[in-house]
Design a protein around this motif. Structure first.
Motif, PDB file in Angstrom:
ATOM      1  N   ALA A   2       0.629  -1.447  -0.018  1.00  0.00           N
ATOM      2  CA  ALA A   2      -0.076   0.008  -0.030  1.00  0.00           C
ATOM      3  C   ALA A   2       0.802   1.195   0.222  1.00  0.00           C
ATOM      4  CB  ALA A   2      -0.985   0.025   1.255  1.00  0.00           C
ATOM      5  N   GLY A   3       2.166   1.193  -0.399  1.00  0.00           N
ATOM      6  CA  GLY A   3       3.219   2.317  -0.337  1.00  0.00           C
ATOM      7  C   GLY A   3       3.570   2.513   0.811  1.00  0.00           C
ATOM      8  N   HIS A   4       4.165   3.518   1.490  1.00  0.00           N
ATOM      9  CA  HIS A   4       4.867   3.954   2.562  1.00  0.00           C
ATOM     10  C   HIS A   4       4.835   5.277   3.064  1.00  0.00           C
ATOM     11  CE1 HIS A   4       8.521   5.887   0.801  1.00  0.00           C
ATOM     12  NE2 HIS A   4       8.263   4.852   0.086  1.00  0.00           N
ATOM     13  N   PRO A   5       4.922   5.613   4.346  1.00  0.00           N
ATOM     14  CA  PRO A   5       5.077   7.030   4.600  1.00  0.00           C
ATOM     15  C   PRO A   5       6.311   7.636   5.101  1.00  0.00           C
ATOM     16  CG  PRO A   5       4.734   5.541   6.498  1.00  0.00           C
ATOM     17  CD  PRO A   5       5.145   4.700   5.315  1.00  0.00           C
ATOM     18  N   PHE A   6       7.658   7.087   4.456  1.00  0.00           N
ATOM     19  CA  PHE A   6       8.746   7.398   5.099  1.00  0.00           C
ATOM     20  C   PHE A   6       9.659   8.360   3.886  1.00  0.00           C
ATOM     21  CE2 PHE A   6       8.020   3.404   6.786  1.00  0.00           C
ATOM     22  CZ  PHE A   6       7.662   3.587   7.953  1.00  0.00           C
ATOM     23  N   GLY A   7       8.751   8.800   2.849  1.00  0.00           N
ATOM     24  CA  GLY A   7       9.494   9.846   2.084  1.00  0.00           C
ATOM     25  C   GLY A   7      10.809   9.073   1.323  1.00  0.00           C
ATOM     26  N   ILE A   8      10.934   7.828   1.189  1.00  0.00           N
ATOM     27  CA  ILE A   8      11.853   7.228   0.306  1.00  0.00           C
ATOM     28  C   ILE A   8      11.745   7.682  -1.333  1.00  0.00           C
ATOM     29  CG2 ILE A   8      12.891   5.051  -0.747  1.00  0.00           C
ATOM     30  CD1 ILE A   8      12.158   3.816   2.146  1.00  0.00           C
ATOM     31  N   ASP A   9      12.997   7.899  -1.899  1.00  0.00           N
ATOM     32  CA  ASP A   9      12.977   8.381  -3.235  1.00  0.00           C
ATOM     33  C   ASP A   9      12.894   7.069  -4.219  1.00  0.00           C
ATOM     34  OD1 ASP A   9      13.570   9.059  -5.909  1.00  0.00           O
ATOM     35  OD2 ASP A   9      15.031  10.549  -5.201  1.00  0.00           O
ATOM     36  N   ARG A  10      11.799   6.591  -4.511  1.00  0.00           N
ATOM     37  CA  ARG A  10      11.572   5.404  -5.084  1.00  0.00           C
ATOM     38  C   ARG A  10      12.099   5.429  -6.532  1.00  0.00           C
ATOM     39  NH1 ARG A  10       6.099   3.503  -6.478  1.00  0.00           N
ATOM     40  NH2 ARG A  10       6.873   1.451  -6.641  1.00  0.00           N
ATOM     41  N   SER A  11      12.281   6.357  -7.119  1.00  0.00           N
ATOM     42  CA  SER A  11      13.011   6.496  -8.352  1.00  0.00           C
ATOM     43  C   SER A  11      14.318   6.197  -8.479  1.00  0.00           C
ATOM     44  CB  SER A  11      12.756   7.900  -9.170  1.00  0.00           C
ATOM     45  OG  SER A  11      11.221   8.041  -9.288  1.00  0.00           O
ATOM     46  N   PHE A  12      14.972   6.910  -7.326  1.00  0.00           N
ATOM     47  CA  PHE A  12      16.544   6.632  -7.186  1.00  0.00           C
ATOM     48  C   PHE A  12      16.687   5.246  -6.759  1.00  0.00           C
ATOM     49  CE2 PHE A  12      19.707   6.077  -3.734  1.00  0.00           C
ATOM     50  CZ  PHE A  12      21.033   6.476  -4.648  1.00  0.00           C
ATOM     51  N   LEU A  13      15.887   4.637  -6.071  1.00  0.00           N
ATOM     52  CA  LEU A  13      16.048   3.253  -5.499  1.00  0.00           C
ATOM     53  C   LEU A  13      15.930   2.216  -6.690  1.00  0.00           C
ATOM     54  CD1 LEU A  13      16.371   1.465  -2.974  1.00  0.00           C
ATOM     55  CD2 LEU A  13      13.810   1.437  -2.713  1.00  0.00           C
ATOM     56  N   ALA A  14      14.843   2.611  -7.607  1.00  0.00           N
ATOM     57  CA  ALA A  14      14.718   1.724  -8.671  1.00  0.00           C
ATOM     58  C   ALA A  14      16.081   1.652  -9.581  1.00  0.00           C
ATOM     59  CB  ALA A  14      13.557   2.051  -9.575  1.00  0.00           C
ATOM     60  N   GLU A  15      16.442   3.017  -9.831  1.00  0.00           N
ATOM     61  CA  GLU A  15      17.757   3.240 -10.543  1.00  0.00           C
ATOM     62  C   GLU A  15      18.807   2.423  -9.965  1.00  0.00           C
ATOM     63  OE1 GLU A  15      20.590   6.578 -12.499  1.00  0.00           O
ATOM     64  OE2 GLU A  15      18.553   7.148 -11.276  1.00  0.00           O
ATOM     65  N   GLU A  16      19.085   2.569  -8.629  1.00  0.00           N
ATOM     66  CA  GLU A  16      20.276   1.763  -8.090  1.00  0.00           C
ATOM     67  C   GLU A  16      20.053   0.250  -8.239  1.00  0.00           C
ATOM     68  OE1 GLU A  16      23.029   3.022  -6.164  1.00  0.00           O
ATOM     69  OE2 GLU A  16      22.189   4.625  -7.692  1.00  0.00           O
ATOM     70  N   LEU A  17      18.707  -0.269  -8.230  1.00  0.00           N
ATOM     71  CA  LEU A  17      18.780  -1.655  -8.435  1.00  0.00           C
ATOM     72  C   LEU A  17      18.582  -2.118  -9.590  1.00  0.00           C
ATOM     73  CD1 LEU A  17      15.940  -2.093  -5.268  1.00  0.00           C
ATOM     74  CD2 LEU A  17      18.424  -2.803  -5.282  1.00  0.00           C
ATOM     75  N   GLY A  18      18.650  -1.259 -10.687  1.00  0.00           N
ATOM     76  CA  GLY A  18      18.604  -1.648 -12.065  1.00  0.00           C
ATOM     77  C   GLY A  18      17.331  -2.008 -12.821  1.00  0.00           C
TER      78      GLY A  18
END
Length: 265
Positions: A2-18
Motif C-alpha cells: 500500500a505504499g509507505h509514509p517514509f519519503g523514500i525516493d523510489r525513482s532513485f532506489l529503482a535506478e540503483e537496483l537496475g
C-alpha cells in the motif's frame, strides 16, 4: 502493498537496483500477473505453431505422401510393424503443445477469482511459467533437430503435382492480357469442369476439345505452364517466389541477430 509514509525516493532506489521504472500503483504491482500470463501465452503460441509444422511433417512422412524421409536417430520403429518408421520426435512436439495451452487457462483461472492486491493464491503462478518455458524451449530444440535431420523427397513431390494446380495461373495469364478476373475465372472454371467430367487433366482437355472451347486461352498457353513458372511469378513481398522467400529469410535472420545481441548485451 500500500505504499509507505517514509519519503523514500523510489525513482532513485529503482535506478540503483537496475529497474527501468517504478510501479505506478502499489496495490496493482503486487497483485498483477499480466506479465506472467503473457509469457505463458507466448510460450503456448510458439508451441501451437510448432505443432502445426509437426503435423505437416507427420503427414508428409506417411506412406501416402512420402515427401519426407527421417534420419534413423530421429524416428523409431513400430512395436508391431517391422516396416514402419515413426516420426516420434514431431509427434511429441505436437502433443506437448496441449500442456502450454492448459497452462494459459491455469494462469487465467488463478487470477480471475481473487480480489486486488497480493493473495497467497498468487504463489501458484511459478509452476505454469517454469513448465511453459521448459516445454517451449525443448520443443524448439526438437524441431531444430528435426529440420536439420530430415530429407525431402523432391522427386516424389514433383510426381504428386497435377496441372489442375495451375488453374489459377491460367486465369492470371488472361488477366495479364487485360481481361477482368471474373471473365478469366469463368473461362478456366469451364475447362476445369470439363476435365472433371472426362476424368482427365486440363492439358488433356485442351488437346481434346475444339480450340473455341478454351478460348481466349490456347493449347500452347496451357501446355506451356509449369509449377516452377507459377511459383516464380509470385515475386511480390511476402510471396512464394525464391526471391521473395530469400528476402523473408534474410529479414528473419536480422530479427534473430538483433535479439541475440540484445540478450548477450
Amino acid at each position: 502493498v500500500a505504499g509507505h509514509p517514509f519519503g523514500i525516493d523510489r525513482s532513485f532506489l529503482a535506478e540503483e537496483l537496475g529497474f527501468g521504472a517504478i510501479s505506478e500503483n502499489s496495490l496493482d504491482a503486487v497483485g498483477d500477473r499480466d506479465f506472467a500470463i503473457e509469457f505463458v501465452f507466448n510460450c503456448s503460441l510458439i508451441c501451437s505453431h510448432l505443432s502445426r509444422l509437426s503435423e505437416e511433417l507427420i503427414i508428409w512422412s506417411s506412406s501416402e505422401f512420402g515427401y519426407v524421409r527421417w534420419r534413423g536417430d530421429l524416428a523409431t520403429g513400430s512395436s508391431l510393424m517391422p516396416n514402419k518408421k515413426n516420426p516420434d520426435l514431431v509427434e511429441l512436439v505436437r502433443g506437448r503443445s496441449a500442456q502450454t495451452i492448459g497452462e494459459v487457462v491455469s494462469m487465467l483461472t488463478l487470477l480471475k477469482g481473487i480480489p486486488s492486491s497480493y493473495q497467497r493464491d498468487l504463489q501458484e503462478d511459478k509452476q505454469p511459467v517454469w513448465r511453459s518455458a521448459y516445454v517451449a524451449q525443448s520443443n524448439l530444440v526438437a524441431i531444430a533437430a528435426a529440420l536439420e535431420g530430415i530429407e525431402f523427397n523432391q522427386k516424389k513431390m514433383l510426381e504428386a503435382l497435377t496441372d489442375d494446380t495451375l488453374a489459377t495461373e491460367m486465369a492470371d495469364l488472361l488477366v495479364d492480357r487485360g481481361l477482368p478476373f471474373r471473365d478469366c475465372y469463368r473461362v478456366v472454371s469451364k475447362i476445369a469442369a470439363e476435365a472433371r467430367k472426362r476424368e482427365c487433366s486440363l492439358t488433356e482437355v485442351a488437346q481434346a476439345v475444339d480450340p473455341e472451347f478454351i478460348a481466349p486461352l490456347t493449347r500452347e498457353d496451357i501446355e506451356g505452364l509449369t509449377p516452377e513458372q507459377s511459383v516464380e511469378r509470385r515475386k511480390a513481398p511476402g510471396g512464394t517466389a525464391r526471391e521473395a522467400v530469400d528476402t523473408q529469410l534474410d529479414e528473419a535472420a536480422e530479427v534473430l541477430k538483433f535479439y541475440k545481441e540484445k540478450l548477450e548485451g
